[in-house]
Design an enzyme around this catalytic site. Structure first.
Site, PDB file in Angstrom:
ATOM      1  N   ARG A  12       0.830  -1.222   0.000  1.00 27.30           N
ATOM      2  CA  ARG A  12       0.000   0.000   0.000  1.00 27.30           C
ATOM      3  C   ARG A  12       0.857   1.262   0.000  1.00 27.30           C
ATOM      4  NH1 ARG A  12      -1.903   0.564   6.175  1.00 27.30           N
ATOM      5  NH2 ARG A  12      -0.516  -0.969   7.081  1.00 27.30           N
ATOM      6  N   SER A  39      -4.596   4.621   6.032  1.00 27.16           N
ATOM      7  CA  SER A  39      -4.431   3.202   5.677  1.00 27.16           C
ATOM      8  C   SER A  39      -4.010   3.025   4.231  1.00 27.16           C
ATOM      9  CB  SER A  39      -5.741   2.449   5.907  1.00 27.16           C
ATOM     10  OG  SER A  39      -6.097   2.469   7.265  1.00 27.16           O
ATOM     11  N   GLU A  60     -18.879   4.617   0.180  1.00 25.16           N
ATOM     12  CA  GLU A  60     -18.125   4.074  -0.957  1.00 25.16           C
ATOM     13  C   GLU A  60     -18.931   4.101  -2.257  1.00 25.16           C
ATOM     14  OE1 GLU A  60     -18.575   2.519   1.963  1.00 25.16           O
ATOM     15  OE2 GLU A  60     -16.590   2.633   2.908  1.00 25.16           O
ATOM     16  N   PHE A  85     -14.465  -2.973   0.531  1.00 27.71           N
ATOM     17  CA  PHE A  85     -15.373  -1.842   0.263  1.00 27.71           C
ATOM     18  C   PHE A  85     -15.183  -1.292  -1.152  1.00 27.71           C
ATOM     19  CE2 PHE A  85     -14.014  -1.296   4.867  1.00 27.71           C
ATOM     20  CZ  PHE A  85     -14.939  -2.218   5.313  1.00 27.71           C
ATOM     21  N   HIS A 111      -5.509  -3.771   1.657  1.00 20.58           N
ATOM     22  CA  HIS A 111      -5.968  -4.723   2.677  1.00 20.58           C
ATOM     23  C   HIS A 111      -6.748  -5.886   2.082  1.00 20.58           C
ATOM     24  CE1 HIS A 111      -4.733  -1.309   5.009  1.00 20.58           C
ATOM     25  NE2 HIS A 111      -5.021  -1.876   6.168  1.00 20.58           N
ATOM     26  N   ASP A 119      -8.566  -7.745  11.978  1.00 21.69           N
ATOM     27  CA  ASP A 119      -9.946  -7.261  11.834  1.00 21.69           C
ATOM     28  C   ASP A 119     -10.902  -8.377  11.415  1.00 21.69           C
ATOM     29  OD1 ASP A 119      -9.491  -4.745  12.698  1.00 21.69           O
ATOM     30  OD2 ASP A 119      -9.409  -3.809  10.716  1.00 21.69           O
ATOM     31  N   ARG A 169      -1.938  -5.082   3.047  1.00 25.07           N
ATOM     32  CA  ARG A 169      -1.611  -4.347   4.265  1.00 25.07           C
ATOM     33  C   ARG A 169      -0.201  -4.599   4.807  1.00 25.07           C
ATOM     34  NH1 ARG A 169      -3.134  -6.059  10.177  1.00 25.07           N
ATOM     35  NH2 ARG A 169      -2.312  -4.290  11.319  1.00 25.07           N
TER      36      ARG A 169
END
Lengths: 317, 282
Positions: A12, A39, A60, A85, A111, A119, A169
């Site tokens: 990322r 993020s 989104e 998302f 991610h 998560d 991530r």
């Protein structure tokens, strides 16, 4: 070991740095983010180009629609949020306002997969490659390390049409060359061999290289192909390799249904039938845990690639 | 607006209504009700209000833009686009048929002049219009983006994401319309899922809201002019148009029955008797 790395970096960050660089070169590049600027590593872009950054909030669907609309008048929007998302949540918006409308939007998704980690399964999308590759005109890219992600982020600005760019991530080995050229749709051959082909994408490319070392020590000669573009797929590279090795293992951080493995199997079934084994998530959801623990538990490491290679070699007639 | 010009525009709207009825009858299916109700607005926009280039350009730079979010009323848009000269009116015959550029719901996929974005799956057009308006700002244009939505469509969640964004980011080069005919497929909006009060809702989101009769061309025009004066004043603009589904055809008015049903030949004849042919049928 044929490849080495000096440091580990997250893919990322490759996106964030690539976005900043491409925005400096191309004033049509704009960025949209749904409350995940940190993020997605979009902070430097936002700071450098505040007028070209749009905070959309946790919305989104709206972000996708706005991005589609912004192409009218010539902008090249890059949307940034988690892979879950970026795809499943907004599939209909992407389908109608971007793909069917032939809009030049770059859907950039971080991610992705199990390595999102703690998560858990709500956020660990393992179906996004399948969702995106089914859409007509959608280019689907899954990069393997920081350098490749940065290069891809820069390259897709020059590709007219919708792109899904998938990255992750955790910090992973940086083993591709700095400032390497990125050719959309072109496979990268990492090792040449004649006993088995390993075709990997994303985080699994490094695992494929580790597997190659193990297989090499067993006296086997392995072809390793890094497929960063899952659609359009470099069919020639796949067929040329399997013609030589007569068998193939695919590896990806994704469901085996709908992923790279299925695409490769389709190419081979049509053009050069050969035994195939797929390393991927086998029709289940993930769970909370550290990225490395999850990759072990769900069978996405060098060991499963090695096992699959031995199995597929044995299946050769 | 001068009386003569008003009469001319009303004449065009009458032809557009004839086109709608004949297109839908010709296809054997379609959505005449909402299309008829919005004939006055689209005629006004394309023949009077919008600053637009004669030849279609997808990029739409330095011209006003229009987006149709409630894509099922495509027949009215196709008629107005053809009558505006974007493509041959004879092509209206092909609506909803195989190999046509005039798909059931509008799309740029078939490269039909005038259409920049696909719509049909509801709730997406406001976001798209906001995006186009943002690009106009980045390109330092002072042109306006218009978008039309349905009132039933306001039940989609994405609309409210977009409504919040437009106010927060002061998208003040955008004029949105809602076709407030209070009907949707399963019945009246009050029965199915009340959207009231749309005025209060949008105002509380930070929009500048106008209301008018959407089937009174004179009043609709003066309201658009009022709204246009507010362009650049830090707030997104909304015109809530009270319309009648099926307006212009007596037996289609005051009911949701004609939302998605085509008139048969006899019903079509009866409808056309009420609508003057002003520009020549296709």
């Amino acid at each position: 070991m044929k490849y080495s790395f000096s440091e580990k970096k997250d893919t990322r960050s490759g996106f964030g740095d690539g976005l900043l660089e491409v925005a400096k070169k191309n004033d049509r590049v704009v960025g949209l983010c749904a409350d995940l600027t940190g993020s997605l590593k979009m902070g430097d872009f936002k700071k450098a180009f505040p007028d070209r950054f749009f905070q959309v909030g946790i919305a989104e669907a709206n972000m996708i629609g706005i991005a589609a609309g912004m192409t009218i008048g010539g902008m090249i929007p890059y949307t940034g949020t988690f892979a879950n998302f970026s795809t499943g949540r907004v599939y209909d918006q992407i389908r109608q306002s971007i793909a069917y409308s032939k809009k030049n939007v770059k859907i950039c998704a971080s991610h992705a997969g199990l390595t999102l980690g703690e998560d858990g399964a709500t956020h660990q999308i393992l179906e996004d490659i399948g969702l995106m590759k089914m859409l007509p005109h959608m280019t689907v890219i899954n990069t393997c390390d920081y350098n490749q992600t940065k290069a891809a982020t820069i390259a897709i600005a020059d590709l007219e049409g919708p792109v899904y760019l998938r990255f992750g991530r955790p910090k992973v080995p940086v083993f591709t060359p700095d400032n390497d050229s990125f050719e959309v749709g072109k496979a990268v051959q990492l090792c040449e061999g004649s006993d088995v082909t390993i075709i990997a994408t994303g985080h699994l490319v490094w695992e494929a290289l580790l597997a190659e070392e193990i297989l090499s020590n067993k006296g086997l000669s392995v072809d390793v192909i890094n497929i960063h573009t899952i659609k359009p797929l470099d069919e020639k590279a796949i067929i040329d390799s399997v013609r030589e090795t007569k068998c193939v293992v695919t590896a990806e951080e994704h469901q085996i249904f709908g992923g790279l493995g299925e695409s490769v199997a389709g190419v081979l079934a049509r053009s050069f039938p050969a035994p195939i084994e797929m390393v991927g998530v086998k029709d289940c959801f993930g769970e909370s845990g550290e990225p490395d623990e999850l990759m072990v538990k769900y069978g996405l490491t060098k060991n499963e690639i090695v096992d699959a290679a031995m199995k597929v070699i044995a299946r050769k007639a | 607006m001068k009386k003569k010009e008003l009469q001319e525009l009303q004449g065009i709207a009458s032809q557009v209504r004839r086109d709608i009825v004949r297109m839908v009858n010709n296809a054997g299916n379609g959505h005449p009700g909402g299309a008829l109700g919005c004939a006055d607005l689209l005629t006004l926009l394309y023949f009077k209000v919008m600053e637009r280039k004669e030849k279609f350009e997808m990029n739409g730079e330095n011209e006003d833009l229009f987006f149709l979010s409630n894509g099922h009323i495509s027949a009215v848009w196709y008629s107005v686009l053809a009558r505006s000269g974007y493509f041959d009116v004879e092509e209206l015959k092909t609506h909803r048929k195989i190999d046509s550029r005039l798909q059931g719901h509008p799309t740029p996929y078939e490269e039909l002049e005038g259409v920049r974005m696909a719509s049909g799956s509801l709730g997406q057009g406001l976001s798209v219009a906001i995006g186009a308006a943002l690009t106009k700002k980045l390109n330092k244009e002072n042109k306006v983006v218009y978008v039309l939505m349905g009132d039933g469509e306001q039940q989609e969640g994405q609309i409210w994401e977009a409504a919040m964004f437009a106010a927060h980011h002061k998208v003040d080069n955008l004029i949105a319309f809602i076709d407030h005919n209070k009907q949707q497929i399963d019945g009246s909006t009050d029965e199915v899922m009340s959207v009231e009060s749309l005025k209060d809702k949008y105002e509380s989101f930070g929009w500048n809201v106008f209301e008018c009769d959407g089937n009174n061309m004179e009043k609709l025009y003066s309201t658009i002019i009022l709204a246009k004066k507010e362009v650049g004043n830090q707030k997104p603009l909304m015109i809530l148009m009270k319309t009648e589904m099926g307006y212009g055809v007596d037996y289609m008015m005051g009911t949701h029955k004609w939302h998605g049903v085509a008139p048969n030949d006899e019903e079509t004849k009866k409808a056309l008797e009420q609508l003057e042919e002003t520009l020549g049928d296709f």
